[in-house]
Design an enzyme around this catalytic site. Sequence first.
Site, PDB file in Angstrom:
ATOM      1  N   HIS A 150       0.824  -1.207   0.000  1.00 50.89           N
ATOM      2  CA  HIS A 150       0.000   0.000   0.000  1.00 50.89           C
ATOM      3  C   HIS A 150       0.863   1.263   0.000  1.00 50.89           C
ATOM      4  CE1 HIS A 150       0.244  -0.346   4.559  1.00 50.89           C
ATOM      5  NE2 HIS A 150       0.472   0.940   4.395  1.00 50.89           N
ATOM      6  N   ASP A 198      -0.168  -7.603   1.190  1.00 51.50           N
ATOM      7  CA  ASP A 198       0.422  -6.271   1.359  1.00 51.50           C
ATOM      8  C   ASP A 198       1.944  -6.353   1.474  1.00 51.50           C
ATOM      9  OD1 ASP A 198       0.518  -3.549   1.669  1.00 51.50           O
ATOM     10  OD2 ASP A 198      -0.139  -3.540   3.760  1.00 51.50           O
ATOM     11  N   SER A 303       3.879   1.884   8.647  1.00 53.92           N
ATOM     12  CA  SER A 303       3.660   0.832   7.656  1.00 53.92           C
ATOM     13  C   SER A 303       4.905   0.610   6.811  1.00 53.92           C
ATOM     14  CB  SER A 303       2.511   1.191   6.729  1.00 53.92           C
ATOM     15  OG  SER A 303       1.304   1.194   7.412  1.00 53.92           O
TER      16      SER A 303
END
Length: 600
Positions: A150, A198, A303
């Site tokens: 992402h 992801d 992230s």
Amino acid sequence: MIRAPRGRHRRAVTALPAAALALALSCAGALATPASAADGPATLPDPGTARQQSAAPKPTASDAELRERAAEAAKAEAAKEEASKPEAANDSTDSPESSEQQSPFIIGGTETTISSAPWMVQLYYSDEAGQSYFCGGTLVAPNKVLTAAHCVAGLDWQKYGAVVSGTADLLDGSTGTVAGVWRQWSHPKYDESTIKNDVAVLTLDRPLEQAGLRLAASDDSSLYTPGTTGTVYGWGLTSGGADAELSPKLRKASLKVVADSTCDTAMRNVLGEDVFAEGSMTCAGTPATGGDAGTVSPCNGDSGGPLVVGGKIIGIVSWGVQGCTAEGAYPVFTKVSSYTWAAQPRIDDTDLSYDGRADLLARTPSGNLFQQDSKGTSLATRAYQGNGWEYASWAMQADLDRDFYQDLIIRDKTDGKLYRSYMNHSSWAWEWMQISSVWGGYKSYAIPGDLTGDARPDLVALDADGSVYLYPGKGNGQFNSKIKVVSGAWKGMKLMGRGDLSGDGKADLLVRYPDGTLYLYRGTGKASAPWSGRIKARTGWNFTSYVTNGDVTGDGIADVMARDSGGTLWLYRGTNKASSDLFASRISLGTGFNQYNLLF
């Protein structure tokens, strides 16, 4: 409605419940164009031949431009942070409009030094459309960064990205080393609505000097034992409050691995929906308390960063609940061991034309060398590379130092020694180096990849008596002392193969028996027993030449090229199936290859 990662409010995640929020990080790299130089015995050809310099990675931008990109992204992120404070103070934490402005942070963490985590990199993105993002990433090879999909999917990191390494300080314009992005890959089945798959890999445009981390292997189940302590790293905020600021220093936090069933139940209770995917996601930490006090967790913007256990990356920070402190919630990570099969080939890939597809070199009896670049399922027109190659009795391609520059390994028939043509990072020139640690008189050689689990390419060699020796790589073109792994049982065999052929993320070996039967020996990643039991892959493999340079088609699966007695070169495409279906139907790459007496 779930909002997208920090800063990416125009890329909303719409399928998750209102309490969840994906997190985001980013990374990049840069590289200088090398010169050519010759060194070594007089019989060796120019070490810089067989390299298409026009195709070699060049800096995607100057250092000043890359720092400016990072500075612009940091400035834009700071502006978003400031703008979000009044809104966060007045709105509920469940408000979609306020949640999308929440910032990245490790709650309950402590400052750490870059020497304790040299592989941590900062990823900055800022484009002409006004999109700006910040993510974390992990250096997993000199020019490879593992991060979250992402942070990468749908963005042009080569044109707008910048990577900062070698510093614990959040970018201040002067610290750290900057690099650009040469190529990007995100899992083809990444789903923005569910945050499944992801995982992403960025290929930098220069090798970096910092140490890298290894990925958890497919059978590293012990690293995920509930209660095992891991460490997560990032530069995010240290509080979930509206007045929180990004940490100017790298921070870390200790988290204990949580059973999938526990996380699944907890996240379903918090979110009111089943969004945790067992097998592809994992959790770590303790249930959040509903506020900063007592909560230890990564959050938005962390992230892409790693969850580390035992010196390996077992998770990539992926997503969590809005605000990251909702009572009972856990942070969610991509389970790396479930994706090593897909990510590792993108980390190991190297080729002569720098496009992620293995290329072919062919030598005529007179010593002229030609290169044919892979176009996927065909080869480009041959290009003359130079002469003087008649002294090589055999040759292979392999990147022994993992610097993204393909090395050429040959045996000089005049002295029987092994030599390696490599890129010298001090002079940025191609040079020859003798591989003094390996005897040059073996009957067959192969460099399948990492067979010992230390992320360094290894070599195997077969002697005349049928014994096989494993030479663990040092990562600098030399090898450690040999280990006998087969005692007198493989006489007359042919060793070959490079990369993962079975789909488990580990390098495998192909062995052709004298009767033409081809067997797959699946790698274990353990030097004491580098292969598991053999699997019959093909019969009737009576070819005149075999080329195993890795992934020819660019799909991340290792392939094999083989020439028949009539001079036709065939492509056997790998399937990642450890069975008689190891290869798909073969494809002709052309005829007339009998004019060459060496293919590699």
